[in-house]
Design an enzyme around this catalytic site. Structure first.
Site, PDB file in Angstrom:
ATOM      1  CD  GLU A 235      -0.216   9.826   2.438  1.00  0.00           C
ATOM      2  OE1 GLU A 235      -0.106   9.164   1.776  1.00  0.00           O
ATOM      3  OE2 GLU A 235      -1.614   9.931   3.196  1.00  0.00           O
ATOM      4  CE  LYS A 237       0.455   4.930  -7.644  1.00  0.00           C
ATOM      5  NZ  LYS A 237       1.428   3.952  -7.629  1.00  0.00           N
ATOM      6  NE  ARG A 242      -1.369   0.626   1.118  1.00  0.00           N
ATOM      7  CZ  ARG A 242      -2.511   0.862   0.555  1.00  0.00           C
ATOM      8  NH1 ARG A 242      -2.259   0.515  -0.975  1.00  0.00           N
ATOM      9  NH2 ARG A 242      -3.309   0.714   1.501  1.00  0.00           N
ATOM     10  NE  ARG A 257      -2.099  -3.995  -4.780  1.00  0.00           N
ATOM     11  CZ  ARG A 257      -2.601  -3.015  -5.169  1.00  0.00           C
ATOM     12  NH1 ARG A 257      -1.429  -1.859  -5.267  1.00  0.00           N
ATOM     13  NH2 ARG A 257      -3.114  -3.153  -5.986  1.00  0.00           N
ATOM     14  CD  GLU A 284       4.188   1.589  -2.137  1.00  0.00           C
ATOM     15  OE1 GLU A 284       3.012   1.804  -0.933  1.00  0.00           O
ATOM     16  OE2 GLU A 284       4.244   1.290  -2.452  1.00  0.00           O
ATOM     17  NE  ARG A 399      -8.494  -0.346  -7.535  1.00  0.00           N
ATOM     18  CZ  ARG A 399      -7.018  -0.343  -7.390  1.00  0.00           C
ATOM     19  NH1 ARG A 399      -6.609   0.554  -7.462  1.00  0.00           N
ATOM     20  NH2 ARG A 399      -6.482  -1.789  -7.666  1.00  0.00           N
ATOM     21  CE  LYS A 405      -3.664   3.748  -9.312  1.00  0.00           C
ATOM     22  NZ  LYS A 405      -3.527   2.733  -9.159  1.00  0.00           N
TER      23      LYS A 405
HETATM   24  P1  AMP Z   1      -0.482   1.144  -8.061  1.00  0.00           P
HETATM   25  O1  AMP Z   1      -0.252   0.403  -8.239  1.00  0.00           O
HETATM   26  O2  AMP Z   1      -0.528   1.635  -9.311  1.00  0.00           O
HETATM   27  O3  AMP Z   1      -1.849   0.682  -8.631  1.00  0.00           O
HETATM   28  O4  AMP Z   1      -1.226   2.430  -7.379  1.00  0.00           O
HETATM   29  C1  AMP Z   1      -1.529   2.463  -5.429  1.00  0.00           C
HETATM   30  C2  AMP Z   1      -0.669   1.950  -5.132  1.00  0.00           C
HETATM   31  O5  AMP Z   1       0.211   3.043  -5.075  1.00  0.00           O
HETATM   32  C3  AMP Z   1      -0.898   1.275  -4.113  1.00  0.00           C
HETATM   33  O6  AMP Z   1      -1.171  -0.266  -3.948  1.00  0.00           O
HETATM   34  C4  AMP Z   1       0.247   1.497  -3.279  1.00  0.00           C
HETATM   35  O7  AMP Z   1       1.023   0.075  -2.830  1.00  0.00           O
HETATM   36  C5  AMP Z   1       1.133   2.909  -3.870  1.00  0.00           C
HETATM   37  N1  AMP Z   1       0.972   3.755  -2.853  1.00  0.00           N
HETATM   38  C6  AMP Z   1       2.626   4.588  -2.456  1.00  0.00           C
HETATM   39  N2  AMP Z   1       2.311   5.352  -2.192  1.00  0.00           N
HETATM   40  C7  AMP Z   1       0.964   5.469  -1.505  1.00  0.00           C
HETATM   41  C8  AMP Z   1       0.302   6.156  -0.114  1.00  0.00           C
HETATM   42  N3  AMP Z   1       1.306   7.493   0.143  1.00  0.00           N
HETATM   43  N4  AMP Z   1      -0.602   6.453  -0.267  1.00  0.00           N
HETATM   44  C9  AMP Z   1      -1.293   4.859  -0.168  1.00  0.00           C
HETATM   45  N5  AMP Z   1      -0.508   3.989  -1.613  1.00  0.00           N
HETATM   46  C10 AMP Z   1      -0.007   4.457  -1.595  1.00  0.00           C
END
Ligand code: AMP
Length: 538
Positions: A235, A237, A242, A257, A284, A399, A405
């Site tokens: 998917e 990102k 979130r 979150r 999101e 996690r 990601k």
């Molecule tokens: P980070 O904030 O960089 O740690 O990345 C994780 C965050 O990416 C998650 O908490 C989500 O808010 C966001 N996110 C964006 N797109 C997605 C997706 N398709 N699936 C899961 N999380 C996502």
């Protein structure tokens, strides 16, 4: 509370996880049920169970004032003691060491005192209750009260170990305790269920948030190919917020979150409510215009506003992009594989109204396919991709490696501000220079300093915040409570003795504020080390 504090000291005194669990389990077992429930909550580093809405709202500076009042220590000794310990609770224990202990506090009295603290509306009211609480028992108890109020015990006791101790205390399987805790979101309630042998009766409660499943990080498409040899769901990102959406009867609620209710996007409620049945969705919230996502900074303008603004939703329209489903019409889906959850989600969103979207899904296998998907996601204006194992369950609050990601090439770090300084020239009188840190176990280690990237308005707002959350005033520099999370970009990571992490960032700049992230969630020193090595310099 003295036995609580002694137990906490014993837990801190061993590095063996099994030993920590054993000590805690023996203590919980020795207590009457309600005391054990209270102690378990405190051991998770919270004054109240997560499912309760009460917040103590006591910041570092108020705690500092209470310790100052009780100890009578001059400011320079206070500052020096804090510098030595780097922890407010530890510093307080030393500063209060010569005080005669108070009559003592029971667990129930402590819980009642903390609730009183939450009910007090004014700072002076809170200070009175707080000072009484800290004076009521020994300095070690004061230390743990402060640690509970700052949200971190720092005794090497993760929530998962508290779950294991509850399991051991009542002779239950750790997995059953973990699951019940995940569903109830309340360790006290979980402990009661464990005691009664009723863990299997724990149910997800609609309109109460459950933890979010989080993603691990990959640095390259090749990492993804190696992690998912059989291929993965892909998917985009999204660079938004979130959110977990719950529908119960006709009521819809959104949670962030940090498990707080999100009230800033009222226009999403009607479209979400029109989806049939009862459910919990994960997705999101993204700002969107002309078929493109808007940068996070635009979305950010909608955060933290308590009053509805009629025009803002028009200026910065948002969508809820759903990518997972945790519950539908009495069926808990956490243990169903993602591929099944996805089919259920697609059926639910088959006729989704404007404002609610299904996240498009692709499949990739092999480095080139992952790379292609990654570049396509960037071209669509998103931050990167999420690769997810089709057979994975939904594991709240963890996690893991089931989701990975891959972000846009320029690595950024999420860091927490630990010290601030006044700026110069146009920024005179404003706290605009930030020293920031990454996480190393349960400590923060400084890694850099940045002064550019935020707007004047953000700096003005932060100045007020930091003045209220100063722990130690060194004149030109203030040590602040680690509460503000920033995303920083940089050109490279160097080894350096300038900061206590042993690393420094080259040309750091602030990309944005991350109000959606808690300090405990910032990037780790381990990730910094990995990034450092991936530069190929060592
Ligand atoms: P980070 O904030 O960089 O740690 O990345 C994780 C965050 O990416 C998650 O908490 C989500 O808010 C966001 N996110 C964006 N797109 C997605 C997706 N398709 N699936 C899961 N999380 C996502």
């Amino acid at each position: 509370m003295r036995r609580f504090a002694e137990t906490a000291e014993a837990v801190a005194g061993t590095s063996s996880k099994n030993e920590k669990i054993r000590i805690l389990a023996a203590y919980l077992q020795s207590l009457p049920l309600e005391d054990a429930a209270t102690a378990a909550v405190f051991f998770t580093g919270r004054p109240f169970p997560r499912s309760e809405e009460a917040v103590a709202a006591v910041g570092g500076s108020l705690l500092w004032q209470a310790v100052a009042a009780l100890s009578g220590a001059p400011p320079d000794r206070m500052a020096e003691t804090y510098r030595q310990h780097g922890d407010l609770g530890e510093a307080a224990a030393e500063l209060l060491a010569r005080r005669r202990p108070g009559p003592g506090l029971s667990l129930a009295q402590t819980a009642a005192g903390l609730r009183r603290l939450a009910r007090e509306r004014t700072q002076s009211g809170k200070l009175g209750v707080l000072t009484d609480l800290l004076a009521a028992d020994s300095p070690v108890v004061a230390k743990y009260l402060i640690k509970i109020l700052t949200g971190e015990l720092r005794i090497g006791l993760k929530e998962s170990l508290v779950e294991e101790a509850v399991a051991a205390a009542f002779g239950r399987a750790p997995d059953d305790v973990r699951r019940a805790h995940m569903l109830t979101g309340d360790i006290a309630e979980t402990l009661r269920l464990a005691a009664a042998g009723a863990l299997s009766s724990a149910r997800l409660r609609l309109l109460r948030p459950v933890g979010f499943m989080l993603a691990g990080a990959a640095e390259t498409a090749a990492d993804l190919a190696a992690a998912f040899p059989g291929g993965a769901f892909i998917e985009d990102k999204y660079d938004g917020i979130r959110a977990q959406a719950h529908k119960h009867g006709d009521t819809v609620k959104l949670f962030s979150r940090t498990l707080d209710e999100l009230v800033e996007f009222p226009e999403l409620f009607d479209p979400l409510a029109s989806l049939p049945g009862e459910w919990v969705l994960d997705g999101e919230i993204v700002a969107w215009r002309n078929d493109r996502p808007l940068p996070f900074t635009e979305l950010q303008q909608r955060l933290g506003r308590k009053e509805a603004d009629l025009f803002l939703p028009l200026e910065i329209p948002v969508r809820f992009i759903a990518f997972d489903i945790l519950y539908r019409d009495s069926e808990l889906l956490l243990d169903s594989p993602l591929e099944r959850r996805r089919r259920i989600l697609e059926a639910l969103l088959a006729e989704a109204p404007a404002g609610v979207d299904l996240a498009p899904l692709a499949h990739a296998r092999g480095r080139e396919a992952f790379q292609r998907e990654f570049e396509a996601a960037l071209a669509r204006g998103n931050e990167g991709i999420m690769a997810k194992s089709p057979r994975s369950p939904y594991i709240p609050g963890r996690r893991g490696r089931y989701w990975l990601k891959l972000k846009r090439p320029m690595a950024t770090l999420d860091v927490v501000v630990t010290a601030v300084e006044y700026g110069h020239g146009k920024r005179r009188g404003l706290l605009s220079d930030y020293t920031f840190a990454v996480r190393d176990g349960d400590r923060f280690r400084n890694i850099g300093k940045a002064y550019s990237g935020l707007t004047d308005e953000e700096i003005r707002r932060l100045t007020g915040h930091f003045l209220e959350h100063t722990l130690e005033d060194e004149g030109f520099r203030k040590i602040v409570e680690p509460s503000v999370v920033l995303e920083v970009a940089f050109n490279a990571i160097q080894r350096s003795t300038r900061h206590d992490s042993g690393y420094a960032l080259r040309f750091p700049r602030i990309v944005r504020l991350r109000p959606d992230k808690a300090p405990a969630e910032v990037d780790t020193l381990e990730r910094v080390e990995r990034l450092y090595r991936s530069q190929g310099w060592s």
